[in-house]
Design a protein around this motif. Structure first.
Motif, PDB file in Angstrom:
ATOM      1  N   THR B  71       0.865  -1.175   0.000  1.00 47.88           N
ATOM      2  CA  THR B  71       0.000   0.000   0.000  1.00 47.88           C
ATOM      3  C   THR B  71       0.902   1.224   0.000  1.00 47.88           C
ATOM      4  O   THR B  71       1.788   1.336   0.846  1.00 47.88           O
ATOM      5  CB  THR B  71      -0.881   0.028   1.264  1.00 47.88           C
ATOM      6  OG1 THR B  71      -1.734  -1.111   1.243  1.00 47.88           O
ATOM      7  CG2 THR B  71      -1.725   1.287   1.324  1.00 47.88           C
ATOM      8  N   VAL B  72       0.695   2.093  -0.965  1.00 47.09           N
ATOM      9  CA  VAL B  72       1.453   3.344  -0.996  1.00 47.09           C
ATOM     10  C   VAL B  72       0.567   4.441  -0.402  1.00 47.09           C
ATOM     11  O   VAL B  72      -0.585   4.615  -0.829  1.00 47.09           O
ATOM     12  CB  VAL B  72       1.864   3.718  -2.438  1.00 47.09           C
ATOM     13  CG1 VAL B  72       2.430   5.134  -2.483  1.00 47.09           C
ATOM     14  CG2 VAL B  72       2.892   2.730  -2.978  1.00 47.09           C
ATOM     15  N   LEU B  73       1.106   5.128   0.597  1.00 47.99           N
ATOM     16  CA  LEU B  73       0.396   6.274   1.166  1.00 47.99           C
ATOM     17  C   LEU B  73       0.981   7.529   0.528  1.00 47.99           C
ATOM     18  O   LEU B  73       2.113   7.914   0.811  1.00 47.99           O
ATOM     19  CB  LEU B  73       0.573   6.314   2.695  1.00 47.99           C
ATOM     20  CG  LEU B  73      -0.128   7.464   3.405  1.00 47.99           C
ATOM     21  CD1 LEU B  73      -1.642   7.359   3.285  1.00 47.99           C
ATOM     22  CD2 LEU B  73       0.265   7.513   4.885  1.00 47.99           C
ATOM     23  N   ILE B 131      -3.381   4.814  -1.225  1.00 46.21           N
ATOM     24  CA  ILE B 131      -4.209   5.726  -0.432  1.00 46.21           C
ATOM     25  C   ILE B 131      -3.614   7.108  -0.638  1.00 46.21           C
ATOM     26  O   ILE B 131      -2.469   7.358  -0.246  1.00 46.21           O
ATOM     27  CB  ILE B 131      -4.198   5.351   1.065  1.00 46.21           C
ATOM     28  CG1 ILE B 131      -4.732   3.924   1.264  1.00 46.21           C
ATOM     29  CG2 ILE B 131      -5.018   6.355   1.875  1.00 46.21           C
ATOM     30  CD1 ILE B 131      -4.579   3.403   2.686  1.00 46.21           C
ATOM     31  N   ALA B 132      -4.352   7.956  -1.304  1.00 43.80           N
ATOM     32  CA  ALA B 132      -3.859   9.306  -1.588  1.00 43.80           C
ATOM     33  C   ALA B 132      -4.521  10.288  -0.639  1.00 43.80           C
ATOM     34  O   ALA B 132      -5.741  10.432  -0.644  1.00 43.80           O
ATOM     35  CB  ALA B 132      -4.159   9.670  -3.036  1.00 43.80           C
ATOM     36  N   VAL B 133      -3.688  10.929   0.174  1.00 46.52           N
ATOM     37  CA  VAL B 133      -4.214  11.947   1.088  1.00 46.52           C
ATOM     38  C   VAL B 133      -3.984  13.309   0.433  1.00 46.52           C
ATOM     39  O   VAL B 133      -2.848  13.688   0.147  1.00 46.52           O
ATOM     40  CB  VAL B 133      -3.524  11.875   2.467  1.00 46.52           C
ATOM     41  CG1 VAL B 133      -4.048  12.980   3.378  1.00 46.52           C
ATOM     42  CG2 VAL B 133      -3.759  10.513   3.092  1.00 46.52           C
ATOM     43  N   ARG B 168      -7.770   2.537  -5.704  1.00 50.49           N
ATOM     44  CA  ARG B 168      -7.186   3.836  -5.353  1.00 50.49           C
ATOM     45  C   ARG B 168      -8.173   4.519  -4.409  1.00 50.49           C
ATOM     46  O   ARG B 168      -9.336   4.698  -4.763  1.00 50.49           O
ATOM     47  CB  ARG B 168      -6.993   4.705  -6.598  1.00 50.49           C
ATOM     48  CG  ARG B 168      -6.123   4.090  -7.663  1.00 50.49           C
ATOM     49  CD  ARG B 168      -6.036   4.986  -8.873  1.00 50.49           C
ATOM     50  NE  ARG B 168      -7.349   5.327  -9.404  1.00 50.49           N
ATOM     51  CZ  ARG B 168      -7.536   6.122 -10.459  1.00 50.49           C
ATOM     52  NH1 ARG B 168      -6.500   6.661 -11.067  1.00 50.49           N
ATOM     53  NH2 ARG B 168      -8.750   6.383 -10.895  1.00 50.49           N
ATOM     54  N   PHE B 169      -7.690   4.866  -3.235  1.00 52.16           N
ATOM     55  CA  PHE B 169      -8.525   5.561  -2.262  1.00 52.16           C
ATOM     56  C   PHE B 169      -8.042   6.998  -2.143  1.00 52.16           C
ATOM     57  O   PHE B 169      -6.837   7.251  -2.132  1.00 52.16           O
ATOM     58  CB  PHE B 169      -8.419   4.905  -0.878  1.00 52.16           C
ATOM     59  CG  PHE B 169      -8.948   3.499  -0.835  1.00 52.16           C
ATOM     60  CD1 PHE B 169     -10.279   3.253  -0.542  1.00 52.16           C
ATOM     61  CD2 PHE B 169      -8.111   2.423  -1.089  1.00 52.16           C
ATOM     62  CE1 PHE B 169     -10.766   1.962  -0.500  1.00 52.16           C
ATOM     63  CE2 PHE B 169      -8.584   1.120  -1.049  1.00 52.16           C
ATOM     64  CZ  PHE B 169      -9.918   0.885  -0.752  1.00 52.16           C
ATOM     65  N   PHE B 170      -8.982   7.914  -2.019  1.00 49.25           N
ATOM     66  CA  PHE B 170      -8.637   9.315  -1.809  1.00 49.25           C
ATOM     67  C   PHE B 170      -9.295   9.774  -0.507  1.00 49.25           C
ATOM     68  O   PHE B 170     -10.437   9.404  -0.219  1.00 49.25           O
ATOM     69  CB  PHE B 170      -9.132  10.172  -2.980  1.00 49.25           C
ATOM     70  CG  PHE B 170      -8.503   9.787  -4.292  1.00 49.25           C
ATOM     71  CD1 PHE B 170      -7.317  10.361  -4.702  1.00 49.25           C
ATOM     72  CD2 PHE B 170      -9.085   8.824  -5.101  1.00 49.25           C
ATOM     73  CE1 PHE B 170      -6.724   9.990  -5.905  1.00 49.25           C
ATOM     74  CE2 PHE B 170      -8.509   8.445  -6.303  1.00 49.25           C
ATOM     75  CZ  PHE B 170      -7.317   9.029  -6.707  1.00 49.25           C
ATOM     76  N   LEU B 184       4.132   2.188   2.336  1.00 52.24           N
ATOM     77  CA  LEU B 184       5.237   2.948   1.757  1.00 52.24           C
ATOM     78  C   LEU B 184       4.770   4.400   1.713  1.00 52.24           C
ATOM     79  O   LEU B 184       3.819   4.719   0.999  1.00 52.24           O
ATOM     80  CB  LEU B 184       5.550   2.463   0.342  1.00 52.24           C
ATOM     81  CG  LEU B 184       6.056   1.027   0.197  1.00 52.24           C
ATOM     82  CD1 LEU B 184       6.173   0.645  -1.283  1.00 52.24           C
ATOM     83  CD2 LEU B 184       7.422   0.860   0.874  1.00 52.24           C
ATOM     84  N   VAL B 185       5.421   5.252   2.518  1.00 52.23           N
ATOM     85  CA  VAL B 185       4.970   6.652   2.586  1.00 52.23           C
ATOM     86  C   VAL B 185       5.712   7.475   1.539  1.00 52.23           C
ATOM     87  O   VAL B 185       6.937   7.407   1.431  1.00 52.23           O
ATOM     88  CB  VAL B 185       5.229   7.245   3.993  1.00 52.23           C
ATOM     89  CG1 VAL B 185       4.838   8.717   4.024  1.00 52.23           C
ATOM     90  CG2 VAL B 185       4.455   6.465   5.049  1.00 52.23           C
TER      91      VAL B 185
END
Lengths: 459, 245
Positions: B71-73, B131-133, B168-170, B184-185
């Motif tokens: 998971t990439v943050l 997960i895109a913040v 893909r989560f936003f 992975l940040v």
């Protein structure tokens, strides 16, 4: 054929045609010939090419796509194996379609003789499949629509074998085959449902003899082999995808994405009109068209097309095979209900279960999807024709009908193999077709064999 | 010949067992395919922290360290939107034997840059989900832009917009919750246009974000990224015990 006798009701004695096998071999030979003729020189369509790319992508990267990512993954797996085994030639790319399209021919006859308890209509349906333009077209393409005819027919044959032999191994085979079908496209769920319901109904149908024992255990067996096993086969085809690190909950999310993409697939902007309306498939001749540009071998394209050649694969449904379908299905229902004949009723059920969801879909459905329905339609039409010509005096009429069907199939053949534009009068007809169907999008110089409007030119 | 009631039940039971085992085996196999480094809270000394000038270097680092199924943050002001549909078209000349290259390898060789690095991570298998913040404005734009997408879901402030099946989560920082596994940040300097380093650090800590690899990106050469934002990135680096520029 004692076993075949035992699987159906005994109302009329089954009289096997001693020439059944030789005739079936002849028809299958014809089917194979029409499927391989000029196949090695047939231009590779963009779809064919992307099927190869997607197969490599799935098995080596675990990624669905880049083309048709919303469909299940069996084609990717099979094509990748054949590419590895036979190289990136015709067999590597289209070998499975060729094999499945050809084998559906004898399967139609083998299933048909069990449904009708008669060899004549079974062989006739098989003949229709051998020469039909749509069946031929998709047996010669790498995309997997022909799988939708093959796997259900194989499963039906195995289900009948189970009933004849009472050996669950045949039913396990049927479950595997349905599973492989669903792993090709979801529409195979419909004939699976019809078959499951039919088998379950047979457990409780009224019979002359004593009530049959062990209905519940057999129902459990049907559930396990026709529900769990296909689901497991389907799931197993996602193995390369799981290897990317995904878990089961993410898999269910993927299925939802695939479903939503499939349910709203309008990529080409076509409305639900013309041949993309499944309701008209059996009311008038319809077409599946695949047109593209390709760089010709050794040059020869015109400067206007960027040196590329315009190719059209056009599968036109044979009216003598397709148009009697709805009356034929109605006849199956009437005959089945009136004479309490299980076979025609089951066939009508298979057709209705497979066709109705497509016909009522709220989006454009391309004719390639008809591969999932056509085998049942052809069986019904063959049955109707055979019954209409039951008297020996009318057999000549049937021969004449077959001759007419073949006569119509002949000019359709060059169209479906992409040679239509090279034949003078056919060339004009194709141009008219484009004007009628595509309107302003018609390739202006299609008659000259090339235009400047197309995918390959955009490179 | 298995035709009795008992054998029917036996086969049915075997099928049930086989199905359950198959489902569990696939789930387990998938989870086992994920590769992690040494994980811990962001400030932990054990967690690798790297400062890069451009985002594409983050991707190269992930590849070099063989991360897979992760998971990439993503924390940044702008979602790096790509249009991969037209990346590879069938060539005009298609003759047997066909040249069928590995699609992903071709993409990576021809199209990897600071915009496509996240897309490449999903294609090559580094990331199985993102997960895109985003800042509030970026998130609102994303909501607006994906209104007509075929698959969109909004749950607890998380907008799910899968692309070709990969998730893909936003979300915005206030809605961020524990990702459920070490991530992975990737933190871009432009994220600090609407929040401070301390605010971000506090929220990540509250959300129990754990990682094995933190990449801080200066976005060098990008005119839209202010020097103040980069200084804030410096402060965040200090908070998690990473080196400066």
């Amino acid at each position: 054929m004692a076993s075949l006798e035992s699987c159906e009701n005994q109302r009329e004695p089954y009289q096997p045609d001693p020439k059944f096998l030789s005739r079936l071999l002849l028809i299958t030979g014809l089917a194979l010939l029409l499927r391989v003729a000029w196949l090695w020189s047939q231009p590779v369509s963009p779809d064919d090419y992307m099927v190869g790319i997607s197969a490599v992508n799935y098995l080596e990267n675990g990624q669905l796509g880049p083309t048709m990512w919303n469909h299940p993954a069996l084609r990717n797996i099979l094509v990748y194996w054949s590419l590895q085994l036979c190289g990136a030639g015709v067999i590597g790319l289209k070998g499975w379609s060729l094999l499945f399209g050809t084998l559906t021919t004898p399967l139609l006859a083998l299933v048909g003789r069990r449904i009708f308890r008669s060899d004549g209509p079974a062989l006739l349906a098989s003949f229709f499949w051998a020469i039909d333009a749509l069946a031929l077209d998709f047996s010669r393409q790498a995309i997997n629509d022909i799988y939708l005819a093959f796997f259900p027919m194989l499963a039906l044959y195995l289900a009948y074998r189970y009933l004849e032999r009472a050996n669950p191994c045949w039913l396990i085979g049927a479950g595997l085959s349905f599973g492989l079908g669903i792993a090709s496209k979801w529409s195979v769920v419909f004939p699976l449902c019809a078959t499951g319901l039919w088998l379950a109904w047979r457990l409780w149908r009224p019979v002359d003899t004593a009530p049959r024992p062990g209905a519940l255990p057999r129902l459990a067996l049907y559930g396990a082999t026709l529900l769990l096993l296909p689901a497991l086969v389907y799931l197993a085809t996602f193995l390369p995808w799981f290897e990317r690190g995904y878990g089961l909950s993410e898999w269910t999310q993927l299925q939802k994405s695939m479903y939503l993409e499939t349910a709203h697939h309008t990529r080409y902007g076509k409305p639900i009109t013309g041949d993309h309306n499944a309701l008209v498939w059996f009311l008038r001749p319809v077409t599946f068209e695949d047109s593209f540009f390709i760089a010709p071998r050794g040059g020869g394209g015109t400067p206007e097309s960027g040196g590329n050649e315009f190719v059209v694969f056009l599968a036109v449904t044979n009216p003598f095979i397709w148009l009697p379908t709805l009356p034929a299905v109605a006849y199956c229902l009437y005959r089945g209900a009136r004479r309490k004949e299980e076979g025609p009723l089951f066939l009508a059920g298979l057709f209705i279960c497979s066709y109705l969801p497509i016909a009522l879909a709220a989006r454009a459905i391309w004719l390639n999807t008809a591969c999932a329905v056509a085998p049942f339609a052809f069986l019904a039409v063959a049955y109707l024709l055979w019954e209409l010509c039951a008297a020996k005096a009318r057999r000549r009429l049937l021969s004449g009908y077959c001759a007419l069907t073949l006569l119509v199939a002949l000019p359709l053949y060059p169209l479906l193999i992409g040679e239509g534009l090279k034949i003078p009068h056919m060339n004009e007809l194709l141009l008219r077709y484009f004007k009628a169907v595509e309107g302003d999008e018609a390739p202006p110089a299609a008659g000259a064999g090339s235009t400047g409007n197309g995918r390959a030119v955009e490179q | 010949m298995l035709s009795s009631s008992r054998s029917s039940l036996l086969i049915a039971a075997l099928m049930v067992a086989l199905s359950l085992s198959g489902v569990l085996a696939l789930d387990r196999l998938g989870r086992a395919a994920r590769s992690f480094g040494v994980c811990g809270p962001l400030a932990s000394q054990a967690v690798s922290k790297v400062r890069v000038a451009q985002s594409v270097e983050a991707y190269r680092l992930w590849r070099a360290r063989h991360y897979r199924g992760r998971t990439v943050l993503f924390l940044g002001a702008n979602w790096p939107k790509v249009q991969p549909d037209g990346f590879i078209e069938p060539p005009a000349a298609r003759e047997y034997p066909l040249k069928l290259d590995n699609y992903v390898a071709t993409l990576e060789a021809q199209f990897l840059d600071s915009t496509t690095f996240l897309f490449m991570a999903t294609q090559t298998g580094v990331a199985r989900r993102i997960i895109a913040v985003l800042p509030e404005t970026g998130f609102r734009n994303m909501m607006e832009g994906t209104r007509k997408a075929k698959h969109v879901e909004l749950h607890n402030g998380y907008l799910l917009v899968p692309y070709m099946g990969y998730p893909r989560f936003f979300a915005t920082l206030k809605d961020l919750v524990d990702p459920g596994e070490p991530v992975l940040v990737y933190l871009a300097a432009d994220f600090f246009q609407e929040c401070s380093a301390q605010q971000l650090y506090t929220r990540l800590k509250e959300a129990s974000v754990a990682s094995d690899q933190v990449v801080l990106c200066d976005q060098a050469g990008e005119a839209t990224v202010s020097e103040a934002a980069r200084r804030e990135l410096d402060r965040f680096a200090q908070l998690i015990g990473a080196g400066g520029r």
